[in-house]
Design an enzyme around this catalytic site. Structure first.
Site, PDB file in Angstrom:
ATOM      1  N   ASN A 144       0.832  -1.184   0.000  1.00  5.31           N
ATOM      2  CA  ASN A 144       0.000   0.000   0.000  1.00  5.31           C
ATOM      3  C   ASN A 144       0.882   1.255   0.000  1.00  5.31           C
ATOM      4  OD1 ASN A 144      -2.365   1.634   0.237  1.00  5.31           O
ATOM      5  ND2 ASN A 144      -3.356  -0.018   1.365  1.00  5.31           N
ATOM      6  N   HIS A 174      24.211   0.290  11.131  1.00  5.05           N
ATOM      7  CA  HIS A 174      25.422   1.071  11.380  1.00  5.05           C
ATOM      8  C   HIS A 174      26.088   0.585  12.659  1.00  5.05           C
ATOM      9  CE1 HIS A 174      24.108   4.067   8.360  1.00  5.05           C
ATOM     10  NE2 HIS A 174      22.898   3.812   8.831  1.00  5.05           N
ATOM     11  N   GLY A 201      -0.127  -1.554   9.138  1.00  2.00           N
ATOM     12  CA  GLY A 201       0.320  -0.190   8.844  1.00  2.00           C
ATOM     13  C   GLY A 201       1.350   0.335   9.828  1.00  2.00           C
ATOM     14  N   THR A 224      12.068  -6.858  15.834  1.00  2.00           N
ATOM     15  CA  THR A 224      13.528  -6.933  16.009  1.00  2.00           C
ATOM     16  C   THR A 224      14.043  -8.365  15.987  1.00  2.00           C
ATOM     17  OG1 THR A 224      13.300  -6.994  18.420  1.00  2.00           O
ATOM     18  CG2 THR A 224      13.507  -4.821  17.384  1.00  2.00           C
ATOM     19  N   LYS A 225      13.129  -9.342  16.114  1.00  2.00           N
ATOM     20  CA  LYS A 225      13.523 -10.747  16.131  1.00  2.00           C
ATOM     21  C   LYS A 225      12.677 -11.539  15.137  1.00  2.00           C
ATOM     22  CE  LYS A 225      14.959 -10.648  20.992  1.00  2.00           C
ATOM     23  NZ  LYS A 225      14.761 -11.247  22.346  1.00  2.00           N
TER      24      LYS A 225
END
Length: 282
Positions: A144, A174, A201, A224-225
């Site tokens: 979307n 980084h 969303g 994050t996992k």
């Protein structure tokens, strides 16, 4: 006598055929006599996109794709990012109101991913990415509005996967050491998203994450996992909220197919209270 009711087998005058009801002809898209690849080549020349430079040194690019630290100011990487921006600038101004516009979108996606996309993918503009050529999409992937993919690592998206607006896939990373980070080196990590996944969303998928088939990512989640298949996750950081029963989902889908055959698949259905995909009301 009204000749429109006379039996023509016994009367000399021929009855006038009844007037057909007036119908409004809907405009039909004109078939475009050109393949996606041919149109892509035409767009390449027309817009003078930054060219693919296979002659330049690929060391830094390969380091990036191998999840090693690399120099983002490498000439090849700079050119490839510029090429992606050239293509997206045109893509984000396309229209879907004509056959030409639809084919143009498909051809531009073909150029952006260098052919690494399945059939019937649909990406709503605006869309942005770093390179494009590191993205692979299966069939009927849908994104979307305003999705972003930082494909500094390989990004693989499976068939029938859906992205709501503002989803962001971040394959760029980084160093945590601020002084080293300021030197300009960075690294990329792959993101792999399975088949039949729904990403809500504003969700953010972080570097190195794999999402299993059939998973659902709640809106606004920061993933994050890795996410197991057939689970619902949400939150920041995202955690498992619900585990779907794969066998129950398969059974439910079979029932849905049977309802489709009867034409009743839209009747008496509700979002699943038991954690499956959809259940008929009892």
């Amino acid at each position: 006598m009204n000749t429109s009711t006379v039996n023509i087998s016994t009367a000399v005058p021929v009855a006038t055929p009844p007037t057909k009801p007036t119908t409004v002809a809907l405009p039909q898209p004109t078939p475009f006599p050109m393949s996606v690849q041919e149109y892509a080549a035409k767009l390449e020349q027309l817009h003078n996109f930054t060219p693919v430079r296979l002659d330049l040194d690929h060391t830094q690019k390969q380091r990036m794709l191998d999840t090693k630290v690399y120099d983002a100011s490498d000439p090849l990487l700079v050119l490839e990012r510029q090429r992606a921006r050239d293509i997206m600038t045109v893509y984000n101004t396309t229209s879907q109101s004509s056959s030409d516009g639809l084919l143009k979108r498909e051809a531009l996606l073909y150029l952006l991913t260098r052919g690494q996309l399945g059939k019937n993918c649909w990406i709503e503009p605006p869309f942005n990415c770093d390179y494009g050529c590191n993205i692979t999409m299966g069939e009927r992937v849908y994104m979307n509005f305003n999705c972003v993919v930082l494909d500094c690592g390989y990004v693989e998206i499976g068939d029938f996967t859906l992205f709501a607006p503002n989803v962001q896939l971040f394959g760029a990373a980084h160093p945590l050491n601020p002084e080293i980070r300021s030197s300009g080196i960075e690294f990329g990590m792959p993101i792999k998203i399975g088949k039949h996944v729904w990403v809500g969303g504003g969700a953010i998928i972080c570097p190195g994450v794999t999402i299993g088939d059939g998973a659902t990512i709640g809106a606004g989640s920061v993933v994050t996992k890795n996410v197991p298949a057939y689970t619902v996750v949400g939150g920041n950081p995202a955690k498992i909220i619900r585990v779907l029963d794969k066998d129950e989902c398969d059974k439910e889908f079979q029932e849905h197919q049977e309802r489709m055959a009867k034409g009743t698949h839209m009747d008496d259905w509700t979002p699943a209270p038991k954690g499956t995909l959809a259940l008929p009301l009892k």
